[in-house]
Design an enzyme around this catalytic site. Sequence first.
Site, PDB file in Angstrom:
ATOM      1  N   ASP A  55       8.094   5.651  20.765  1.00  0.00           N
ATOM      2  CA  ASP A  55       8.228   7.104  20.837  1.00  0.00           C
ATOM      3  C   ASP A  55       7.144   7.606  21.790  1.00  0.00           C
ATOM      4  O   ASP A  55       5.979   7.263  21.625  1.00  0.00           O
ATOM      5  CB  ASP A  55       8.025   7.692  19.435  1.00  0.00           C
ATOM      6  CG  ASP A  55       8.875   8.912  19.191  1.00  0.00           C
ATOM      7  OD1 ASP A  55       8.833   9.827  20.038  1.00  0.00           O
ATOM      8  OD2 ASP A  55       9.568   8.963  18.159  1.00  0.00           O
TER       9      ASP A  55
ATOM     10  N   HIS B  16      14.952  11.676  11.800  1.00  0.00           N
ATOM     11  CA  HIS B  16      13.820  11.961  10.900  1.00  0.00           C
ATOM     12  C   HIS B  16      13.476  13.447  10.811  1.00  0.00           C
ATOM     13  O   HIS B  16      12.591  13.815  10.050  1.00  0.00           O
ATOM     14  CB  HIS B  16      12.593  11.178  11.370  1.00  0.00           C
ATOM     15  CG  HIS B  16      12.097  11.675  12.704  1.00  0.00           C
ATOM     16  ND1 HIS B  16      12.825  11.528  13.863  1.00  0.00           N
ATOM     17  CD2 HIS B  16      10.992  12.346  13.049  1.00  0.00           C
ATOM     18  CE1 HIS B  16      12.164  12.094  14.854  1.00  0.00           C
ATOM     19  NE2 HIS B  16      11.050  12.596  14.398  1.00  0.00           N
ATOM     20  N   ASP B  17      14.134  14.274  11.625  1.00  0.00           N
ATOM     21  CA  ASP B  17      13.888  15.718  11.587  1.00  0.00           C
ATOM     22  C   ASP B  17      15.034  16.480  10.944  1.00  0.00           C
ATOM     23  O   ASP B  17      14.996  17.710  10.867  1.00  0.00           O
ATOM     24  CB  ASP B  17      13.734  16.276  13.015  1.00  0.00           C
ATOM     25  CG  ASP B  17      12.488  15.769  13.705  1.00  0.00           C
ATOM     26  OD1 ASP B  17      11.490  15.497  13.021  1.00  0.00           O
ATOM     27  OD2 ASP B  17      12.524  15.645  14.950  1.00  0.00           O
TER      28      ASP B  17
ATOM     29  N   GLU C 251      14.536  13.866  23.904  1.00  0.00           N
ATOM     30  CA  GLU C 251      14.782  14.856  22.859  1.00  0.00           C
ATOM     31  C   GLU C 251      14.821  16.204  23.566  1.00  0.00           C
ATOM     32  O   GLU C 251      13.791  16.818  23.805  1.00  0.00           O
ATOM     33  CB  GLU C 251      13.677  14.847  21.795  1.00  0.00           C
ATOM     34  CG  GLU C 251      14.025  15.762  20.623  1.00  0.00           C
ATOM     35  CD  GLU C 251      12.836  16.177  19.764  1.00  0.00           C
ATOM     36  OE1 GLU C 251      13.055  16.559  18.617  1.00  0.00           O
ATOM     37  OE2 GLU C 251      11.691  16.161  20.244  1.00  0.00           O
TER      38      GLU C 251
ATOM     39  N   ASP D 265       0.821  -1.219   0.000  1.00  0.00           N
ATOM     40  CA  ASP D 265       0.000   0.000   0.000  1.00  0.00           C
ATOM     41  C   ASP D 265       0.855   1.269   0.000  1.00  0.00           C
ATOM     42  O   ASP D 265       0.339   2.377   0.103  1.00  0.00           O
ATOM     43  CB  ASP D 265      -0.994   0.004   1.170  1.00  0.00           C
ATOM     44  CG  ASP D 265      -0.302   0.077   2.525  1.00  0.00           C
ATOM     45  OD1 ASP D 265       0.956   0.066   2.561  1.00  0.00           O
ATOM     46  OD2 ASP D 265      -1.001   0.146   3.549  1.00  0.00           O
TER      47      ASP D 265
ATOM     48  N   ASP E 272       9.677  12.468  23.102  1.00  0.00           N
ATOM     49  CA  ASP E 272       9.513  13.505  22.101  1.00  0.00           C
ATOM     50  C   ASP E 272       9.295  14.885  22.722  1.00  0.00           C
ATOM     51  O   ASP E 272       8.448  15.046  23.605  1.00  0.00           O
ATOM     52  CB  ASP E 272       8.284  13.146  21.242  1.00  0.00           C
ATOM     53  CG  ASP E 272       8.040  14.143  20.136  1.00  0.00           C
ATOM     54  OD1 ASP E 272       8.805  14.137  19.169  1.00  0.00           O
ATOM     55  OD2 ASP E 272       7.082  14.938  20.240  1.00  0.00           O
TER      56      ASP E 272
END
Length: 557
Positions: free
Chosen positions: A98, A327-328, A255, A25, A198
Amino acid sequence: MKKEWWHNKVAYQIYPKSFYDSNGDGIGDIPGIIQRLDYLQYLGADIIWISPIYRSPLADQGYDISDYYQIDPRFGTMEDMDRLLAEAKKRRMYILMDLVVNHCSDEHEWFQKAMADPEGEYGGFFYLADKADGRPCNWRSYFGGSVWEPLPGTDKQYLHMFHKKQPDLNWENPKLRQEIYKNINWWLEKGIAGFRLDAIINIKKALPMADYPADRPDGLVNPGEMLKHADGIGDFLKEMRDETFKRHHAFTVGEVFNDKPGEIQAFIGEDGYFSSMFDFNETVIGGSPKGWYDSRPVTAEDYKNGCFDAQEKIGQTGFYSNIIENHDEPRGVSHYLPKGQVCDAAKKMLAGLYFMLRGLPFIYQGQEIGMENVDFQSIGQIDDISTLEEYQVALEAGLTEKEALEAIKGYSRDNARTPMQWSGRPHAGFTDGTPWLKENPNYGAINVKEQAGRKGSVLEFYRSLIALRKDPRYEDSLIYGACIPYLRGQKNLMAYFRMGETQKLLIMGNFQEHPQNVELLGNYKKVLINNMDFLEAKGKEIRLAGWQYLILDMGEH
Ligand code: GLC
Ligand code: CA
């Protein structure tokens, strides 16, 4: 320092939407992760942090959670999750979830109830204010615009530090805190090893809310300014630790961008709030308060000093978690190596330099094969909300569309979010369908299949770094030894000792394309790692080729 089970491990971050799609998908999923566990084991990773897979509208790719107890159907089912935990356990791997508790989704039941009855119990889970009183403060959200947004269907407004679909949770409310702890314990009881926390520094707001001097023509101020004035986060963090993590001996990594001077001991020292926190010192270099468009490139000297300053700050207090990307962030090799000079040798050098710093190394998916930034051709190719916002900021500053794209694309979070490059097959072997975000066109040259088992590949180099770091013979230096910069003033040379109680290793990289000489203080005993197949040495002098990287065993001291 008290030894912990995770000190000698290697961590790996999975961004699930882009990792591996098992059902065509176009969206990566949990069964896909299970299918790739053997690969992660081959690499040598043992702590696996998975970016959010909870139920979510995916307005911020899962960092907007609408149900903390459910898996989003696009990622799989709770049965898949249980299977993942069992399969990981078989391989002696540890799964981190996370933990996104600064905010939830506006589609979360709590927020829906708050909208229906702002004066009721759930109104108290958020920061609400009367519209009639005007904007309570001039803070800018991290994704642009005011943090205040009308609460639909009411005469109230609500606060969101991130996107307007991410309303901030009110940590001052003990009921909310208990709900969060309940959820954390539920997951820990399920068998996860811990969490990545996070945006955790944002849970404490500076109260009462006040304006600060505006830093852009929009009259608003960077949220970091508010954080400087927010005191007392320790009470929340201590309570959370005692009610959850501590009971389960969980591993946690925060983080944390804006810790205040002197806070590090309380955060990650002995009996700290978390086990570890990321060192973001290098990632912020070159940034500008005006926006991405005004940023400047990072030099080798910047990078070196960023790492060494952080190492100096942490000393032996605790364990940082070290990264070159996530990922940031843009891809580390594209961000820290000079433009036009990105090659396998340089990628390996950068890998070796950050990997052997004191702390826990994290590898972000695809980093281990040297994945690079994307050469975005139009803003239409971008999905990430923060990049779209920064593009607007650049246009408003007067850049043309073409200039704006050029100026910001190197910072886009989508650079790291394109599909993992598994093979040279269509869509990089990530999916049999159409990927949700277009793959980087360079996948034919850069992919796992091509590199696995090939001597000299970036992937095999990472495997050798991991193997060395895990070799118990080097625990004294590589895990617990101090990090001591060497010849710090020598330009484009980054070198440091890892000094254990008896062992001494010298790590060095020539951060430029030209050769340079390095004077050693003594003779080395053995070359442990070399990213080239030669070493030019004369007496105590080594001539490093461009991008050459070495780990030398200097013997006992
Ligand atoms: C963190 C995440 C980022 C997310 C933000 C809001 O910084 O890493 O991806 O957008 O928090 O949750
Ligand atoms: Ca899928």
